[in-house]
Scaffold this active site. Structure first.
Site: not given
Length: 461
Positions: A126, A160, A212, A216, A219, A276
């Site tokens: 990432t 992922r 990507k 994240n 979330r 992440c």
């Protein structure tokens, strides 16, 4: 038919599962590269350097070693006859949210020195959007003397994976692939089709990099909302977990897909950790600020980060108030932290939310024991005592604080806890004992849960 060689650089939580997934198919000859000799030796002995519970991986490693489809090395010369090179290295950020590409640049130099014409390089780490073509590509070209895409191919395809579900996620979740040109994309898709049973979606490199970080950040923002609701519920004297159940009772309504009422409120918790989530929104913001066409403040993502980083501090405040209710001063108190890994049943301590809590406790004069069945002793802050013996961790303690929902903690007997601890006080940051409140009360345990406002502790500064 002779197997084509694939090299995977970085034998960590992302590199190991993709390397073994490719090798176990029997279609590829896979070499894993890592700079840590101990990790390489462990893999070649058939021992996973991951301590957490990872279904399928141990068996996959044994099979690949037996079949001769996988080996590990510290030598980048394995790149010289590679059909493709996958790069999976850590890309942290500093305190200002600026990406630290030390590992990525070192990997790029190592790959570039041995890169040959026709090889495909895929970055899976990432990164801040724009990194694959703005950072990785120039290093590969300079170190190799080759030109992209004329001489070698380049793509970005993010992982992922999640600790505890590494193989499952890799195989069953859709894969996003972005190449520098059509040939790069097609070659990358060919490789991933051999291990991914889900859909493979294609885009340009920059769009894939943005996807990507947004994935994240999405979330992280949702967790922050749940945490904010938990704080509000504590203040109002309401159970946030019951509120969540009621909110999420709204169903999926196929009759109105454009205006669906469905809700999926996340679970609040003691903090957000891992490699992440704590950094990916910062990578996205950094990229927009440094190379975007206009200034973007991104207050929602920035404030969500601050709120999630605050949760261990709030846990400290809850713990301090719980000790006060039990008649114990924080200076000189004995505190047990249950769980240091950022995720249950894993050995990954990166950005553990327990770290700042422990440091606050030590600074306040409390003695701290840390129990975790998976992480290594050198992961925890200096000054804290580490043990893998749960009884030893609880013995003589005034307060137990749950930071990680390891399975072993679910089986703790409240009566045994009462017998071991000097003061039987529990602050639960993961709602691990939710539903067992009466059992804890009958055993004489004072139980405090994050987001459960019925305890109404005095947590004023």
């Amino acid at each position: 038919m002779e197997r084509k060689r694939i090299v995977v650089v970085g034998m960590g939580y992302a590199g190991i599962p993709v390397a073994l997934s490719l090798a176990v198919t029997g279609k590829w000859d896979v070499t894993g590269i890592d700079v840590l000799k101990q990790k390489v030796e462990s893999l070649n002995r058939g021992e996973l350097p991951l301590r957490g519970k990872e279904p399928h991986l141990p068996q996959m490693l044994q099979k690949c070693l037996h079949d001769g489809t996988f080996r590990a090395t510290t030598d980048f010369s394995a790149v010289e006859d590679a059909y493709a090179v996958l790069i999976n290295v850590q890309t942290p950020v500093d305190e200002m949210g600026v990406p630290d590409y030390t590992h990525l640049k070192a990997a790029a130099e190592g790959v570039g020195r041995h890169l040959r014409s026709g090889t495909l390089v895929i970055l899976e780490s990432t990164v801040a959007p724009g990194t694959t073509e703005g950072v990785l590509k120039p290093i590969l070209e300079r170190a190799s003397g080759l030109s992209c895409p004329k001489d070698f191919l380049l793509a970005y395809s993010y992982e992922r994976v999640m600790v505890g579900r590494l193989v499952h996620n890799l195989k069953n979740y859709p894969r996003i692939v972005g190449g520098v040109n059509e040939e790069s994309t097609e070659r990358a898709v060919e490789i991933y089709r051999s291990i991914v049973s889900a859909e493979i979606l294609t885009s340009d490199i920059l769009t894939a990099e943005v996807a990507k970080t947004v994935e994240n950040a999405y979330r992280d923002v949702n967790i922050a909302f749940a945490n904010e609701v938990a704080l509000l519920c504590e203040s109002l004297g309401v159970d946030a977990y019951r509120v969540r159940e009621l909110v999420n009772s709204l169903p999926y309504d196929p009759s109105q897909p454009h205006a669906n009422p469905i809700r999926n409120m996340h679970i609040p918790g003691a903090g957000v950790g891992g490699h992440c989530l704590p950094k990916d929104s910062l990578l996205l913001i950094y990229s927009a600020r440094s190379s975007g066409r206009f200034e973007v403040d991104a207050p929602l993502m920035s404030l969500s980060r601050r709120l999630n980083d605050y949760m261990p501090v709030h846990m400290f405040r809850l713990a301090k108030a719980a000790l006060k209710r039990a008649g114990v001063e924080i200076a000189g108190a004995r505190v047990t932290v249950l769980g240091y890994a950022f995720l249950q049943d894993s050995d990954d301590p990166r950005n553990s939310p327990a770290e700042s809590f422990i440091k606050l406790m030590l600074f306040s004069g409390a003695g701290v024991k840390v129990h975790d069945p998976f992480v290594s002793e050198d992961s925890v802050p200096k000054g804290a005592i580490f043990t893998r013996d749960l009884e030893e961790a609880l013995k003589g303690s005034d307060l137990a604080v749950i930071f990680t929902a390891h399975s072993v903690y679910r089986d703790i007997d409240p009566r045994q806890m009462k017998g071991l601890m000097r003061r039987a006080v529990v602050v639960d940051g993961r709602a691990l004992f939710r539903g067992k409140e009466s059992e804890l009360e009958d055993a004489g345990v004072l139980y405090i849960s994050l987001g459960r406002g019925d305890t109404l502790l005095d947590i004023t500064p």
